[in-house]
Write a protein that holds these residues in place. Structure first.
Motif, mmCIF file in Angstrom:
data_model
loop_
_atom_site.group_PDB
_atom_site.id
_atom_site.type_symbol
_atom_site.label_atom_id
_atom_site.label_comp_id
_atom_site.label_asym_id
_atom_site.label_seq_id
_atom_site.Cartn_x
_atom_site.Cartn_y
_atom_site.Cartn_z
ATOM 1 N N SER A 11 0.879 -1.350 0.099
ATOM 2 C CA SER A 11 -0.101 -0.061 0.003
ATOM 3 C C SER A 11 0.975 1.271 -0.060
ATOM 4 O O SER A 11 2.148 1.248 -0.094
ATOM 5 C CB SER A 11 -1.096 -0.100 1.136
ATOM 6 O OG SER A 11 -2.081 0.954 0.886
ATOM 7 N N HIS A 17 -5.919 -0.492 -0.984
ATOM 8 C CA HIS A 17 -6.330 0.730 -1.456
ATOM 9 C C HIS A 17 -7.655 1.261 -0.413
ATOM 10 O O HIS A 17 -8.541 0.549 -0.095
ATOM 11 C CB HIS A 17 -6.574 0.929 -2.841
ATOM 12 C CG HIS A 17 -5.515 0.852 -3.754
ATOM 13 N ND1 HIS A 17 -4.475 1.377 -3.558
ATOM 14 C CD2 HIS A 17 -5.461 -0.024 -4.792
ATOM 15 C CE1 HIS A 17 -3.485 0.972 -4.673
ATOM 16 N NE2 HIS A 17 -4.323 0.045 -5.439
ATOM 17 N N THR A 53 -3.825 -1.243 5.932
ATOM 18 C CA THR A 53 -3.032 -2.607 5.328
ATOM 19 C C THR A 53 -2.679 -3.289 6.751
ATOM 20 O O THR A 53 -3.065 -4.545 6.512
ATOM 21 C CB THR A 53 -1.837 -2.024 4.712
ATOM 22 O OG1 THR A 53 -2.023 -1.081 3.549
ATOM 23 C CG2 THR A 53 -1.028 -3.188 4.156
#
Length: 106
Positions: A14, A84, A24
């Protein structure tokens, strides 16, 4: 000659922003809980969007600036999964990447 039966470590990648790292790590922890014998690690990258915050996005490449480096790493098999936030997603390479799951908001 001995062979290892250990599963290969899966790398989640990420952006390097604090929020992306938190998200993450939440995904990594959820995966680790679901698959306790599978090792997971994280990789954080600074993207074009992180590096150039002085110009308007539409002038320098749009939302792809937040994810381009990550998508290249995925295509080159340097990482296995990308994490994301929804606003960072721009469509990307639909043949290569796919949204797998949305986490519930706290």
């Amino acid at each position: 000659m001995s062979t290892s039966n250990s599963p290969r470590t899966i790398t989640l990648a990420s952006r390097a922003s604090q929020l992306a790292q938190i998200q993450t790590n939440i995904v990594r922890d959820a995966l680790s809980a679901k698959f306790p014998t599978q090792p997971f690690e994280t990789s954080f990258m600074s993207t074009g969007g992180d590096q150039n915050q002085s110009q308007a996005l539409y002038l320098i490449g749009g939302k792809a600036l937040w994810t381009k480096e990550l998508e290249v790493a995925l295509k080159e098999n340097a990482v296995d999964m990308l994490v994301h936030a929804s606003p960072d997603q721009h469509g990307g390479d639909q043949n290569h990447s796919q949204a797998l799951r949305h986490l519930q908001r706290g």
